[in-house]
Scaffold this active site. Structure first.
Site, PDB file in Angstrom:
ATOM      1  CB  CYS A  48      -1.682   3.238  -2.084  1.00  0.00           C
ATOM      2  SG  CYS A  48      -2.248   1.931  -3.022  1.00  0.00           S
ATOM      3  NE  ARG A  70     -10.103  -1.469  -5.285  1.00  0.00           N
ATOM      4  CZ  ARG A  70      -9.379  -1.777  -4.486  1.00  0.00           C
ATOM      5  NH1 ARG A  70      -9.691  -3.208  -3.984  1.00  0.00           N
ATOM      6  NH2 ARG A  70      -8.683  -1.253  -3.699  1.00  0.00           N
ATOM      7  CD  GLN A  96      -9.793   0.593   0.532  1.00  0.00           C
ATOM      8  OE1 GLN A  96      -9.052   1.289   0.269  1.00  0.00           O
ATOM      9  NE2 GLN A  96      -9.659  -0.773   0.277  1.00  0.00           N
ATOM     10  CG  ASP A 155      -6.869   3.778   1.606  1.00  0.00           C
ATOM     11  OD1 ASP A 155      -6.171   2.976   2.335  1.00  0.00           O
ATOM     12  OD2 ASP A 155      -6.827   3.884   0.851  1.00  0.00           O
ATOM     13  CG  HIS A 198      -1.716   4.706   1.907  1.00  0.00           C
ATOM     14  ND1 HIS A 198      -2.665   5.123   1.366  1.00  0.00           N
ATOM     15  CD2 HIS A 198      -1.629   3.418   1.436  1.00  0.00           C
ATOM     16  CE1 HIS A 198      -3.333   4.412   0.763  1.00  0.00           C
ATOM     17  NE2 HIS A 198      -2.730   3.163   0.730  1.00  0.00           N
ATOM     18  CE  LYS A 202      -3.396  -8.457   1.377  1.00  0.00           C
ATOM     19  NZ  LYS A 202      -4.558  -8.981   1.057  1.00  0.00           N
ATOM     20  CG  HIS A 209      -0.622   0.134   1.610  1.00  0.00           C
ATOM     21  ND1 HIS A 209      -1.466   0.293   0.200  1.00  0.00           N
ATOM     22  CD2 HIS A 209       0.501  -0.172   1.502  1.00  0.00           C
ATOM     23  CE1 HIS A 209      -0.417   0.490  -0.372  1.00  0.00           C
ATOM     24  NE2 HIS A 209       0.676   0.034   0.238  1.00  0.00           N
TER      25      HIS A 209
END
Length: 644
Positions: free
Chosen positions: A337, A366, A384, A386, A388, A468, A514
């Site tokens: 992000c 991580r 991911q 992922d 945005h 979320k 997200h």
RNA sequence: GCCGACGUAGCUCAGCUGGUAGAGCAGCUGAUUCGUAAUCAGCAGGUCGCCGGUUCGAUUCCGGCCGUCGGCUCCA
């Protein structure tokens, strides 16, 4: 002497003496029901059999046949277990059990040493002895001072602390059976022998009051059921889960492995990479349709980026830190992000460009705490699906809707059904303004409802930057997993100072979302492996066709068949080993290969193949190779599910 | 990170109270040439997670570390 009236499920009214509970009602209805009664239910809430009922309520009597019986039984089994522990370990202090008894029961104890597996067996045996005593559960309401006196007398200091948690004015109830007494709301069964079958599962440490700054207590987990049969079914489900364990299947199917040389970081072997790329390629193929643009941002960023995003302040210890030239502080990126915000800022966008949807599949790292790593479910190295989304604030609902559309298409193609949607609300601590949070939460709840889903709420489960939407699915074993998620970011657009030019010619702050459909690829693969037991849909299977020659003299033709299939992009493998057909079929079955083709004299002579589907029947007819290959290629291209 | 259990061949596991290891599967070689879930035989394969201690001697006992599993906490 006053009376009260309660309504029964058949509409009848029943008169009870004032102060009477569900047990009194059951006795009035009939002796059989009274014997079988486990609890009462008023307005959908379970109540203890002995608790006084209010005038005019609708009452049901819960027996072993009722779906809620298990909760009452498990809760009662907790007391049974605590009793057994106190008998065997008199110095143990009892904390509390579980508030949700829908699956397991548990109790925490303060003891000098941890329980061993042998202790567990002894406790279980002691529980059986107590059941044989057939003692009766008794409920009593006591004054706070009386409760203090009782638990102080027993040396139960943890209980005294729990007692202090009960607000002034609320009534304090105790439950006794035999010589055991505990602070408890209930409800409980009548007699301990109504706990039909139980099993202690495991022990583990658990922080006092769930806070890691507190001392650690010893927790014991167990299950309990009305009948032995239900317990047996539970045991069978555990065994099935073990057979489907993704770590086991990952090794058996030659997909991936983990190694101490890089804890929490999967090694994808060739077949695992086919699966991984299959998923990524599939999601990527949907991006044009849903308006996403794929991007790639750096793997290393200066600390400044994460100071801006707030991750530095919140997660510094969980990021891998490196030093560049002259002590420059760099971090390996743990999420995309902030990079995407940077990307947004690097150009000047107007409302005409929005919504802007940046997608990225980069590897993320991580530094998860060592104790949390588990197979592929929790890793240090992951990616991911992922993305945005930057849009105008009033476009958020449409974006949530579009997200659901994509999710539904993906889940349909993967054979994932029965999604349950909920909104996770503001946690503590959080970034941004409470008013923005309230608005964002309301927007999401509305958008979920507008998309036609009942909207659950997960209180305080939101991310630190925003609420979320989480989509949970239940796998074939009934386990609940969160997969897709879309989240409003109430913080980053302002912390990065993001602006777009609106219709009015002025600058405005975009809304930021997200979202991920699969979530972490690693975690998705682990869940999907266990859900499917490795039986991937044909389009996704690492090996789609196993070509099985009957004897060595058919290998040459089989190789031609393999080539013909590969020429159409089908992942076909030739099993040229000198083995009998039955062996090769068994091998293909255990490798979960969706389609096998058998080739022998007949097939070679007629230019055909004899297909056999995974878990299929013996009977099948030979088909011309070309027709077979064309049909299969079509099945793969349309991602048809097996049996469809 | 915390609590507990565990770590023996590529995999699954056996190895009583200390005397330097064994099976099945997989692998390799050979025989067999086979029609829908395991053909037979032979061979090869291990610093018993790592480091240290106790002991005449440690896979076995003790300590530390690493890792895995379960639980707690955490999960951007």
């Amino acid at each position: 002497m006053s009376e009260i009236q309660v309504r029964l499920p058949d509409g009848r009214a029943l008169a009870l003496p004032s102060g009477g509970g569900a047990l009194v009602a059951a006795e009035k209805i009939g002796p059989g029901l009274a014997r079988a009664a486990l609890a009462g239910r008023v307005d959908g809430r379970l109540v203890d059999l002995r608790a006084p009922l209010e005038d005019g309520v609708a009452l049901e009597i819960v027996t072993a046949k009722d779906g809620a019986a298990g909760e009452v039984i498990r809760h009662s089994a907790e007391h049974l277990m605590a009793d057994a522990v106190k008998r065997l370990f008199p110095s143990a202090q009892v904390d509390v059990g579980r508030s949700d008894h829908s699956e397991k029961f548990q109790y925490d104890f303060l003891v000098e040493r941890a329980f061993t597996p042998e202790d567990l067996a002894r406790i279980e045996a002691e529980m059986a002895k107590i059941v044989a005593e057939k003692s009766v559960f008794q409920r009593e309401v006591v004054a706070r001072e009386e409760a203090r006196r009782i638990f102080a007398g027993l040396g139960e200091e943890l209980k005294l602390s729990r007692l202090d948690d009960i607000p002034e004015g609320e009534s304090i109830t105790l439950f006794r059976h035999g010589s055991f007494v505990d602070l408890c709301r209930g409800p409980h069964v009548q007699r301990v022998d109504q706990i039909g079958a139980f099993k202690l599962i495991e022990t583990g440490g658990a922080y006092w009051r769930g806070d890691e700054r507190n001392p650690m207590l010893q927790r014991i987990y167990g299950v309990a059921f009305a009948t032995k049969r239900e317990l047996d079914e539970w045991v069978e489900r555990q065994e099935e889960a073990k057979r489907r364990d993704h770590r086991r299947l990952g090794a058996e199917l030659d997909l991936f492995h983990l190694d101490a040389i890089s804890p929490g970081s999967p090694f994808y072997r060739p077949k695992g990479m086919l699966l991984y790329n299959g998923l990524v390629g599939y999601i990527r193929s949907l991006y044009p349709k849903y308006g996403y643009q794929e991007v790639m941002t750096p793997q290393l960023f200066r600390a400044d980026l994460y100071k801006t995003s707030g991750h530095y302040q919140n997660f510094a210890d969980d990021m891998f830190r490196m030093e560049g030239d002259e002590g420059e502080e760099l971090f390996v990126k743990p999420m995309n992000c902030p990079g995407h915000c940077h990307l947004f800022k690097a150009a000047k966008y107007s409302y005409r460009d929005l919504p802007l949807r940046f997608a990225e599949f980069s590897r993320l790292h991580r530094n998860e705490r060592s104790g949390t790593l588990t197979g592929l479910s929790r890793v240090r190295s992951m990616a991911q699906d992922d993305a945005h989304i930057y849009c105008e604030p009033d476009q958020v609902s449409d974006e949530v809707n579009r997200f659901f559309e994509m999710m539904n298409e993906v889940y349909r193609d993967l054979g994932i059904g029965g999604v349950q949607v909920s909104v996770s609300t503001r946690p503590d601590p959080f970034l941004g303004e409470p008013a923005d949070w309230d608005r964002a939460e309301a927007t999401l709840i509305e958008a979920v409802k507008a998309a036609g889903y009942p909207c659950g709420i997960k209180p305080k489960e939101g991310a630190f930057y925003g609420p979320k939407v989480e989509c949970d699915f239940f796998d074939v074993l009934g386990r609940r997993w969160t997969l897709a998620t879309i989240q409003i970011d109430t913080a980053m657009p302002s912390s990065f100072g993001l602006r777009y030019v609106g219709r009015d010619g002025h600058e405005h702050q975009p809304a930021m979302l997200h979202r991920a459909v699969l979530g972490s690829l690693e975690r998705f693969i682990s869940i999907y492996l266990e859900h499917t037991a490795g039986d991937f849909p044909l389009w996704l299977a690492p090996v789609q066709v196993g070509v099985l020659p009957i004897t060595e003299r058919h290998v040459e033709y089989a190789a031609k068949v393999t080539e013909a299939l590969r020429a159409r992009g089908i992942r076909a493998d030739l099993d040229a080993r000198n083995e009998k057909l039955g062996f090769k079929i068994r091998e293909a079955e255990t490798q979960k290969i969706p389609v096998m083709v058998v080739v022998g004299d007949q097939e070679e002579a007629s230019g055909t193949v004899t297909p056999r589907r995974r878990h299929g029947s013996k009977e099948s007819a030979a088909i011309p190779l070309d027709a077979f290959a064309a049909g299969l290629a079509e099945e793969i291209a349309t991602r048809r599910m097996a049996g469809a």
